[in-house]
Design a protein around this motif. Sequence first.
Motif, PDB file in Angstrom:
ATOM      1  N   GLU A 184       0.831  -1.207   0.000  1.00  0.00           N
ATOM      2  CA  GLU A 184       0.000   0.000   0.000  1.00  0.00           C
ATOM      3  C   GLU A 184       0.869   1.261   0.000  1.00  0.00           C
ATOM      4  O   GLU A 184       0.587   2.220  -0.713  1.00  0.00           O
ATOM      5  N   LEU A 185       1.934   1.247   0.786  1.00  0.00           N
ATOM      6  CA  LEU A 185       2.849   2.390   0.832  1.00  0.00           C
ATOM      7  C   LEU A 185       3.453   2.627  -0.554  1.00  0.00           C
ATOM      8  O   LEU A 185       3.508   3.766  -1.034  1.00  0.00           O
ATOM      9  N   ARG A 186       3.889   1.544  -1.202  1.00  0.00           N
ATOM     10  CA  ARG A 186       4.489   1.679  -2.534  1.00  0.00           C
ATOM     11  C   ARG A 186       3.453   2.196  -3.553  1.00  0.00           C
ATOM     12  O   ARG A 186       3.758   3.023  -4.404  1.00  0.00           O
ATOM     13  N   ARG A 187       2.227   1.689  -3.434  1.00  0.00           N
ATOM     14  CA  ARG A 187       1.162   2.137  -4.343  1.00  0.00           C
ATOM     15  C   ARG A 187       0.900   3.627  -4.163  1.00  0.00           C
ATOM     16  O   ARG A 187       0.815   4.388  -5.131  1.00  0.00           O
ATOM     17  N   MET A 188       0.799   4.057  -2.891  1.00  0.00           N
ATOM     18  CA  MET A 188       0.524   5.466  -2.591  1.00  0.00           C
ATOM     19  C   MET A 188       1.667   6.356  -3.085  1.00  0.00           C
ATOM     20  O   MET A 188       1.442   7.423  -3.637  1.00  0.00           O
ATOM     21  N   HIS A 189       2.914   5.899  -2.894  1.00  0.00           N
ATOM     22  CA  HIS A 189       4.074   6.671  -3.346  1.00  0.00           C
ATOM     23  C   HIS A 189       4.074   6.759  -4.865  1.00  0.00           C
ATOM     24  O   HIS A 189       4.348   7.823  -5.444  1.00  0.00           O
ATOM     25  N   GLY A 190       3.729   5.648  -5.522  1.00  0.00           N
ATOM     26  CA  GLY A 190       3.701   5.605  -6.988  1.00  0.00           C
ATOM     27  C   GLY A 190       2.647   6.525  -7.587  1.00  0.00           C
ATOM     28  O   GLY A 190       2.789   6.983  -8.721  1.00  0.00           O
ATOM     29  N   SER A 191       1.604   6.821  -6.823  1.00  0.00           N
ATOM     30  CA  SER A 191       0.541   7.704  -7.332  1.00  0.00           C
ATOM     31  C   SER A 191       1.030   9.147  -7.468  1.00  0.00           C
ATOM     32  O   SER A 191       0.425   9.951  -8.167  1.00  0.00           O
ATOM     33  N   GLY A 192       2.131   9.473  -6.750  1.00  0.00           N
ATOM     34  CA  GLY A 192       2.676  10.825  -6.806  1.00  0.00           C
ATOM     35  C   GLY A 192       1.915  11.830  -5.953  1.00  0.00           C
ATOM     36  O   GLY A 192       2.236  13.015  -5.945  1.00  0.00           O
ATOM     37  N   GLU A 193       0.907  11.380  -5.231  1.00  0.00           N
ATOM     38  CA  GLU A 193       0.092  12.287  -4.416  1.00  0.00           C
ATOM     39  C   GLU A 193       0.622  12.456  -2.991  1.00  0.00           C
ATOM     40  O   GLU A 193       0.150  13.324  -2.261  1.00  0.00           O
ATOM     41  N   TYR A 194       1.574  11.598  -2.603  1.00  0.00           N
ATOM     42  CA  TYR A 194       2.055  11.628  -1.215  1.00  0.00           C
ATOM     43  C   TYR A 194       3.571  11.806  -1.181  1.00  0.00           C
ATOM     44  O   TYR A 194       4.295  11.142  -1.914  1.00  0.00           O
ATOM     45  N   SER A 195       4.014  12.688  -0.299  1.00  0.00           N
ATOM     46  CA  SER A 195       5.455  12.873  -0.102  1.00  0.00           C
ATOM     47  C   SER A 195       5.961  11.808   0.875  1.00  0.00           C
ATOM     48  O   SER A 195       5.166  11.122   1.523  1.00  0.00           O
ATOM     49  N   ILE A 196       7.274  11.698   0.992  1.00  0.00           N
ATOM     50  CA  ILE A 196       7.883  10.749   1.939  1.00  0.00           C
ATOM     51  C   ILE A 196       7.413  11.073   3.353  1.00  0.00           C
ATOM     52  O   ILE A 196       7.045  10.180   4.128  1.00  0.00           O
ATOM     53  N   SER A 197       7.370  12.372   3.688  1.00  0.00           N
ATOM     54  CA  SER A 197       6.919  12.789   5.032  1.00  0.00           C
ATOM     55  C   SER A 197       5.471  12.401   5.267  1.00  0.00           C
ATOM     56  O   SER A 197       5.107  11.957   6.369  1.00  0.00           O
ATOM     57  N   ASP A 198       4.616  12.568   4.235  1.00  0.00           N
ATOM     58  CA  ASP A 198       3.192  12.184   4.359  1.00  0.00           C
ATOM     59  C   ASP A 198       3.077  10.687   4.652  1.00  0.00           C
ATOM     60  O   ASP A 198       2.332  10.272   5.545  1.00  0.00           O
TER      61      ASP A 198
END
Length: 195
Positions: A156-170
Motif C-alpha cells: 500500500e505504501l508503494r502504491r501510494m508513493h507511486g501515485s505521486g500524491e504523497y510525499s515521503i513525510s506524508d
Amino acid sequence: MTQTLIGYARCSTDKQDLEAQKQALAALGVAEDRIYTDHGLTGTSRARPGLDQALAAVRQGDTLVVSKLDRLARSVPDARAIADQLTAKGVRLALGAAVHDPTDPMGKMFFNILATFAEFEADLIRARTREGMAIARARGKLRGKQPKLSEKQQKELRRMHGSGEYSISDLAELFSVSRPTVYRTLNRASRPVGP
C-alpha cells in the motif's frame, strides 16, 4: 614508600560473574576496596572504565594485579600498551602470583607469549561466533531485523508513493514510521529478487 596492591577484574558478558576473579585477587592479597571491575565489556574494547580507574589509582612502587592476562587485554598491542604505561609509572604487573618484570628479557618474552595466546583465544571465539551465526542464518534461525510494516502495508505504501500524491513525510506520518523506514521499504521493492 608503601607498596599497594591494586586489583582489576573483567568479564565479557552480563551473564558471567566476577566473584571467582575477586576471590583470586583477595587470595593474592588485594584489599576488597582496591579491586576495580568492568562487567559486560570485552577485552578487545579499550573503553573500559574500571581499567582506567585502576590505572589512575596505581602509583610508583604499586603493583597492578590481575588473575590472568586475558582479563587485562585480548590483543598483543593493547597488552603491550598497558604494560608500557605501567612501566613508565614505575608500577609492577602481577599476573596471578607471577610478577611481570619488563626489564628482564625472559620476563618480557614470556609476557609477549601470554599476550599472543590471549589474542589467539579471542580470535578463536570470534571465529566460532561468526561460524555459529552463519549456520543459524542458513537454517533460517537468524533472520536479522524484521520490517516494521507488514507485506500488505508495504504494498500500500508503494502504491501510494507511486501515485505521486504523497510525499515521503506524508507516508511516514500515515504509516507511523520514520522517513528512513519509508525509504527502506521503497528500496526493497526496487531490488531484484534472486536469479
